[in-house]
Design a protein around this motif. Structure first.
Motif, PDB file in Angstrom:
ATOM      1  N   ASP A  83      38.115  50.981  21.674  1.00 10.16           N
ATOM      2  CA  ASP A  83      38.126  50.032  20.557  1.00 10.16           C
ATOM      3  C   ASP A  83      38.424  48.603  21.008  1.00 10.16           C
ATOM      4  N   VAL A  84      38.225  48.328  22.300  1.00  4.80           N
ATOM      5  CA  VAL A  84      38.497  46.988  22.837  1.00  4.80           C
ATOM      6  C   VAL A  84      37.524  45.965  22.262  1.00  4.80           C
ATOM      7  N   GLY A  85      36.289  46.399  22.021  1.00  2.14           N
ATOM      8  CA  GLY A  85      35.309  45.495  21.425  1.00  2.14           C
ATOM      9  C   GLY A  85      34.654  44.571  22.426  1.00  2.14           C
ATOM     10  N   LEU A  86      34.637  44.975  23.692  1.00  3.60           N
ATOM     11  CA  LEU A  86      34.009  44.165  24.728  1.00  3.60           C
ATOM     12  C   LEU A  86      32.945  45.001  25.441  1.00  3.60           C
ATOM     13  N   THR A  87      31.874  44.351  25.879  1.00  3.27           N
ATOM     14  CA  THR A  87      30.800  45.051  26.571  1.00  3.27           C
ATOM     15  C   THR A  87      30.960  44.845  28.080  1.00  3.27           C
ATOM     16  N   PRO A  88      31.136  45.947  28.825  1.00  2.00           N
ATOM     17  CA  PRO A  88      31.293  45.812  30.272  1.00  2.00           C
ATOM     18  C   PRO A  88      29.951  45.566  30.967  1.00  2.00           C
ATOM     19  N   SER A  89      29.989  44.811  32.051  1.00  3.28           N
ATOM     20  CA  SER A  89      28.792  44.654  32.876  1.00  3.28           C
ATOM     21  C   SER A  89      29.153  45.107  34.290  1.00  3.28           C
ATOM     22  N   ASN A  90      28.359  46.025  34.805  1.00 12.20           N
ATOM     23  CA  ASN A  90      28.611  46.691  36.077  1.00 12.20           C
ATOM     24  C   ASN A  90      27.672  46.111  37.127  1.00 12.20           C
ATOM     25  N   ASP A  91      28.226  45.620  38.251  1.00 15.87           N
ATOM     26  CA  ASP A  91      27.351  45.090  39.301  1.00 15.87           C
ATOM     27  C   ASP A  91      27.317  45.995  40.537  1.00 15.87           C
ATOM     28  N   GLY A  92      27.766  47.234  40.389  1.00 14.72           N
ATOM     29  CA  GLY A  92      27.705  48.181  41.498  1.00 14.72           C
ATOM     30  C   GLY A  92      29.018  48.348  42.237  1.00 14.72           C
ATOM     31  N   SER A  93      29.882  47.332  42.196  1.00  7.27           N
ATOM     32  CA  SER A  93      31.182  47.476  42.873  1.00  7.27           C
ATOM     33  C   SER A  93      32.347  47.128  41.951  1.00  7.27           C
ATOM     34  N   VAL A  94      32.115  46.271  40.967  1.00  9.34           N
ATOM     35  CA  VAL A  94      33.161  45.910  40.006  1.00  9.34           C
ATOM     36  C   VAL A  94      32.564  45.861  38.601  1.00  9.34           C
ATOM     37  N   ILE A  95      33.461  45.917  37.628  1.00  5.25           N
ATOM     38  CA  ILE A  95      33.046  45.788  36.230  1.00  5.25           C
ATOM     39  C   ILE A  95      33.645  44.491  35.703  1.00  5.25           C
ATOM     40  N   ARG A  96      32.821  43.704  35.051  1.00  9.46           N
ATOM     41  CA  ARG A  96      33.285  42.456  34.457  1.00  9.46           C
ATOM     42  C   ARG A  96      33.272  42.585  32.937  1.00  9.46           C
ATOM     43  N   LEU A  97      34.340  42.058  32.333  1.00  7.39           N
ATOM     44  CA  LEU A  97      34.392  41.971  30.872  1.00  7.39           C
ATOM     45  C   LEU A  97      34.513  40.495  30.535  1.00  7.39           C
ATOM     46  N   ASN A  98      33.509  39.952  29.867  1.00  4.99           N
ATOM     47  CA  ASN A  98      33.564  38.551  29.459  1.00  4.99           C
ATOM     48  C   ASN A  98      34.180  38.488  28.073  1.00  4.99           C
ATOM     49  N   ILE A  99      35.190  37.654  27.927  1.00  2.45           N
ATOM     50  CA  ILE A  99      35.889  37.502  26.655  1.00  2.45           C
ATOM     51  C   ILE A  99      35.235  36.358  25.893  1.00  2.45           C
ATOM     52  N   PRO A 100      34.503  36.674  24.813  1.00  2.00           N
ATOM     53  CA  PRO A 100      33.881  35.592  24.048  1.00  2.00           C
ATOM     54  C   PRO A 100      34.938  34.867  23.216  1.00  2.00           C
ATOM     55  N   PRO A 101      34.690  33.608  22.883  1.00  2.00           N
ATOM     56  CA  PRO A 101      35.636  32.901  22.013  1.00  2.00           C
ATOM     57  C   PRO A 101      35.672  33.575  20.644  1.00  2.00           C
ATOM     58  N   LEU A 102      36.835  33.555  20.014  1.00  2.00           N
ATOM     59  CA  LEU A 102      37.001  34.219  18.721  1.00  2.00           C
ATOM     60  C   LEU A 102      36.489  33.346  17.583  1.00  2.00           C
ATOM     61  N   THR A 103      35.854  33.974  16.606  1.00  2.00           N
ATOM     62  CA  THR A 103      35.434  33.255  15.399  1.00  2.00           C
ATOM     63  C   THR A 103      36.653  33.134  14.488  1.00  2.00           C
ATOM     64  N   SER A 104      36.585  32.263  13.513  1.00  2.00           N
ATOM     65  CA  SER A 104      37.734  32.094  12.617  1.00  2.00           C
ATOM     66  C   SER A 104      37.980  33.359  11.799  1.00  2.00           C
ATOM     67  N   ASP A 105      36.918  34.066  11.401  1.00  2.00           N
ATOM     68  CA  ASP A 105      37.099  35.324  10.670  1.00  2.00           C
ATOM     69  C   ASP A 105      37.790  36.363  11.535  1.00  2.00           C
ATOM     70  N   ARG A 106      37.378  36.442  12.789  1.00  2.00           N
ATOM     71  CA  ARG A 106      37.982  37.407  13.713  1.00  2.00           C
ATOM     72  C   ARG A 106      39.453  37.052  13.955  1.00  2.00           C
ATOM     73  N   ARG A 107      39.760  35.766  14.035  1.00  2.00           N
ATOM     74  CA  ARG A 107      41.156  35.344  14.209  1.00  2.00           C
ATOM     75  C   ARG A 107      42.007  35.805  13.025  1.00  2.00           C
ATOM     76  N   LYS A 108      41.439  35.682  11.809  1.00  2.00           N
ATOM     77  CA  LYS A 108      42.171  36.128  10.613  1.00  2.00           C
ATOM     78  C   LYS A 108      42.408  37.630  10.651  1.00  2.00           C
TER      79      LYS A 108
END
Length: 182
Positions: A83-108
């Motif tokens: 339930d983290v809500g992030l999409t992982p990207s796998n490059d074969g040796s590591v996984i990256r999770l990019n944290i998008p900026p939060l919208t005002s609704d999501r902040r609420k």
């Protein structure tokens, strides 16, 4: 229940509330976002942090480097299903999770979630107080302690309750500030 016992239990409740707050993402990358992620590793649910090195190279990226390279795909799948809500990207040796900026609704929404966790913590503290007061009244009824001592212990217990409730409120204010900061 003794006052020292109640004090210790209330402290643990505050710590549990802090851990719950740590799982709420703010606009910045934080490795504790992945604390609740369980990976099905050789048939056993295992915490992600015991299977991989989790770092935050910058404010918007979480880098996950599994100790066992063969577990890369199952780690990626576990993050996707969590339930983290992030999409992982796998490059074969590591996984990256990019944290998008939060919208005002999501902040609420996240602020409401933080308030919910804080209320759960406060309810936990009040339940501890109730159990301790019941114990004190029982001792008084059984003539183990005097009425004055009972009242004195209940006053001390109320002060403890107020102290720990204030700590939770401080933690909530801090988390709300983190969430609302762009």
């Amino acid at each position: 229940m003794k006052l020292a016992e109640a004090d210790s239990t209330m402290q643990k409740t505050v710590e549990a509330t802090q851990r719950a707050f740590n799982t709420i993402r703010t606009g910045r990358a934080n490795a504790s976002l992945l604390d609740k992620v369980q990976v099905e590793y050789y048939g056993t649910p295992t915490p992600l942090k015991s299977l991989a090195n989790i770092t935050t190279p910058d404010a918007s990226t979480i880098l996950i480097q599994p100790y066992d390279k063969s577990s890369l795909n199952i780690v990626e799948k576990a993050i996707s299903l969590s339930d983290v809500g992030l999409t992982p990207s796998n490059d074969g040796s590591v996984i990256r999770l990019n944290i998008p900026p939060l919208t005002s609704d999501r902040r609420k929404e996240l602020a409401k979630l933080a308030a919910k966790y804080a209320e759960e913590g406060r309810v936990g503290i009040r339940n501890i107080r109730r159990d301790a007061i019941d114990s004190i009244r029982k001792q008084e009824k059984n003539s183990e302690i005097a009425e004055d001592e009972s009242r004195d212990q209940q006053d001390k217990l109320q002060k403890l309750t107020d102290k720990y409730t204030a700590k939770i409120n401080e933690l909530l204010a801090e988390k709300e500030k983190d969430i609302s900061t762009v």
